[in-house]
Motif scaffolding. Structure first.
Motif: not given
Length: 742
Positions: A652-656, A644-650
């Motif tokens: 998008g952030h799951p909240e913002r 999840a940490q790496s995926a957010a960079h690629k």
């Protein structure tokens, strides 16, 4: 070995308690001679070699018994034997520098959690070194130079944590520090003004089978003063974030494990090298797209040097013989990765760096230093094809005075290190997948793959390319079927002008001017790259009269850092359009029949398959999505926290970026689906949980669209067992052939 205090790497979340030290678990010997191993594959593959200290024997992974297992044998003889007959797939191998042990990693049940074992070269003394505890996972690190200990990284699942008091003041940023004082691990550094936080703010808990990285939102910390940062608190009772702890473990079991480093909320943490004198450790940490190398002084566990490094192979480099230089594979400030030489002071601080070797339009993909740190084998990626280079390295000379406060120069330091001699080694096949340096720098052992053969291991003494006798022959690549197809490169152009790439495979017997039914195959990552290698899936499709086009859309590696980053955020929509633009190129070239097109892919390629079916619903007749994400909200809720940490960079952030992720999710456009779809998943996949396929298939059926799902037993995100791979290939080919009409 000395004990060291348990503290945390920069970028974590305050004080951390290291995971319990791994305890060896002795196992019964189960080595098997070659003639006693049932051969389930007519043509097998061999890969991931690691040479013994003399360079005349290799430990390697081979699937001749139907599952990737640990084998060993001479590079110039056929006396091989199986060291571990258990059915758990082997993923990495490392022979100790003293020759007494072979360490390796296995994936029990074919899942994503792994454990580290070791065994003697004769097959005796087999034992689990780390990862044997329920719920834990372990990863292989480097050996000490004398072979008496192995570095391992242990990961534990999140556990409930008691309320924590406010954390102590934190040190300032480590990036750019060059004084020999270094920076301790005892907390998380405040990022410099204008730089992104190590973890996005506001990450909270999730429903599902994983916990989103981080703690509830907090007040912003005060501006850091000299050497300090704001305090951070973790109030309330909540699951403790995942912690990675790196240890030195004695395979003989006579010495207690030694803690090297520990980091909470870590995406990755690997010990890549230890200096010959034991003073310094080289660590690789961080999520994809934000990897960095840290030099850690062992005496006081201080980070003395940090530098961004390239994605891809986790073995990023190592120390020179005298410990004054660290050689790194890095794309710092560059489009393509190069060999960097970073000069180190007496206490490990950086005082200069220089690009020691580079190639125009090619990235350094693999780097292997010899045991003395005086030579290296470099593999360059030139548009998907490997070029191999053997180099002699000149370490830096220490300057007369080490700067104490001035920043490290961006260019060469005093007496900058360099590659003083190199030669290119001709290769019999297109792609190098692993390099194992040996005692003789002119005789490396390498794993090769290519469009005309299965993976094999070669010995390259003085430039000669000698296939090891236990690797399958080129002529045995596809016994009893049509010869393998050599692909041709295609260079499509996206609608916004971006140059793309890929490889086109023409089915045997097809007339050159006749448009053919074509399967578009999309790779994973997104940072992977299509390479001209023999792919049994493609061979199956080609044998049924189906062409295969394997494009590299934006986000793929091999084309430079800007190309990799071109799909970030809303650039993902352009990547989806790239698929349609690649198809248009193949059609306009007269290769593909626009009325008989299918799309398929694995992991991110599975996501892109589903996205293509709902964004371009009239383009394809059918699709096969393998381990693909269908809804980013459920994906983030179910995946492993570090993914999840790496995926957010690629993505998008799951909240913002919730609205963006909703728009990008194929489930949000499921009403546009018009063609049949087959979903395939491994039952133990925790990277992309099977629910991602299940919900898409269920929703398709509810809308009257034909949909089916194939679940492979004893597999995770990657299919490693020969019988399951065969089942998958045939099921996918049957499905596509039925819907394209052959």
């Amino acid at each position: 070995m000395r004990g060291v205090r348990a503290t945390e790497l920069p970028g974590g979340e305050g004080p951390v308690t290291a995971q319990p030290a791994p305890e060896p678990v002795w196992l019964p010997d189960n080595a098997v001679p070659l003639d006693a191993v049932p051969r389930l594959l007519t043509s097998h593959g061999c890969w991931y070699p690691s040479a013994d200290p003399g360079g005349r024997n290799a430990a390697f992974i081979c699937d001749r018994a139907g599952v990737p297992q640990l084998w060993t044998g001479p590079v110039d003889g056929d006396g091989v034997h199986l060291l571990d007959a258990e059915p758990h797939p082997v993923t990495e191998v490392a022979w100790s520098p003293d020759g007494r042990w072979i360490a390796y990693t296995t994936a029990p049940g074919g899942g994503e959690h792994t454990r580290v074992l070791c065994v003697r070269p004769d097959g005796t003394g087999r034992r689990i070194l780390a990862g044997g505890e329920p719920g834990s996972s372990a990863h292989l690190g480097c050996w000490t130079r004398d072979g008496t200990a192995l570095a391992v990284t242990v990961a534990e699942a999140p556990v409930p944590a008691a309320p924590q008091p406010p954390a102590a003041a934190e040190p300032g940023p480590v990036s750019g520090r060059t004084d020999d004082g270094g920076m301790p691990y005892a907390g998380s550094p405040a990022p410099p003004a204008g730089s992104p936080a190590p973890h996005p703010e506001g990450w909270t808990h999730r429903d599902g089978r994983a916990t989103l990285l981080g703690v509830p939102p907090r007040a912003a910390p005060p501006a850091p003063g000299p050497g300090t940062g704001g305090s951070r608190t973790a109030g309330g009772t909540e699951p403790s974030p995942r912690t990675l702890s790196a240890y030195l473990v004695d395979p003989d079991g006579s010495a207690a494990p030694v803690l090297l480093a520990s980091e909470r909320e870590a995406a990755t943490l690997r010990v890549c090298d230890l200096s010959r004198d034991g003073r310094l450790a080289l660590l690789r940490r961080g999520p994809r797209g934000r990897r960095e190398a840290l030099v850690v002084r062992m005496a006081d566990q201080r980070v003395t040097c940090s530098m961004p490094v390239a994605d891809g192979d986790p073995w990023i480099g190592g120390f020179s013989h005298d410990g004054r230089t660290v050689w790194l594979r890095s794309d710092h400030g560059r489009e393509f990765a190069a060999l960097y030489a970073v000069g180190l002071g007496p206490r490990g601080a950086r005082y200069g760096q220089t690009v020691a070797s580079q190639r125009t339009g090619a990235g350094l993909e693999l780097l292997a230093l010899d045991h003395n740190g005086r030579g290296a084998v470099l593999s360059w990626n030139m548009r998907g094809v490997s070029e191999l280079e053997v180099a002699t390295l000149l370490p830096a000379r220490r300057p007369a005075r080490i700067p104490t406060v001035a920043p490290a120069p961006a260019g060469p330091g005093p007496a900058a290190p360099a590659v003083i001699a190199s030669r290119t080694v001709p290769l019999p096949h297109e792609v190098v997948t692993r390099v194992a340096a040996s005692a003789d720098p002119d005789a490396p052992v390498v794993a090769l793959s290519g469009s005309q053969r299965r993976p094999g291991v070669w010995w390259l003494p003085q430039g000669a390319a000698l296939r090891t006798p236990w690797s399958s022959r080129d002529e045995d690549v596809a016994p009893g079927s049509h010869p393998p197809v050599r692909p041709v490169p295609l260079r499509p152009t996206a609608r916004d002008g971006l140059a793309l790439g890929g490889w086109y495979y023409r089915a045997p017997g097809r007339s050159p001017g006749a448009p053919a039914p074509c399967v578009v195959h999309l790779h994973g990552g997104p940072e992977e790259q299509e390479r001209p290698v023999f792919e049994p899936l493609f061979h199956e499709l080609l044998g049924r009269g189906l062409d295969v086009f394997a494009p590299d859309v934006r986000g793929s590696s091999g084309y430079g850092r800007s190309f990799v980053d071109a799909d970030l955020g809303r650039g993902r929509f352009a990547a989806i359009d790239d698929v349609a633009d690649c198809v248009a190129h193949a059609v306009l070239q007269g290769l593909a029949d626009p009325r008989r097109l299918a799309v398929m892919g694995h992991s991110y390629g599975g996501y892109l398959t589903l996205a293509s079916l709902v964004w371009h619903p009239d383009l394809f007749r059918t699709g096969v999505a393998v381990c693909g994400m269908s809804d980013f909200a459920t994906f983030f809720a179910g995946t492993e926290p570090w993914i999840a940490q790496s995926a957010a960079h690629k993505y998008g952030h799951p909240e913002r970026d919730r609205e963006l992720l909703r728009e990008l999710s194929p489930m949000s456009r499921i009403d546009e689906l018009r063609v049949p779809v087959l979903a395939v998943h491994g039952e133990h996949d925790t990277n992309v949980p099977p629910g991602e396929s299940e919900q898409f298939v269920r929703a398709a059926r509810e809308r009257g669209v034909e949909a089916a799902m194939l679940v492979l037993r004893d597999e995770g995100h990657y299919f490693r067992r020969a019988d399951n791979r065969r089942t998958f290939r045939r099921a996918a080919a049957d499905w596509i052939q039925r819907h394209l009409g052959g």
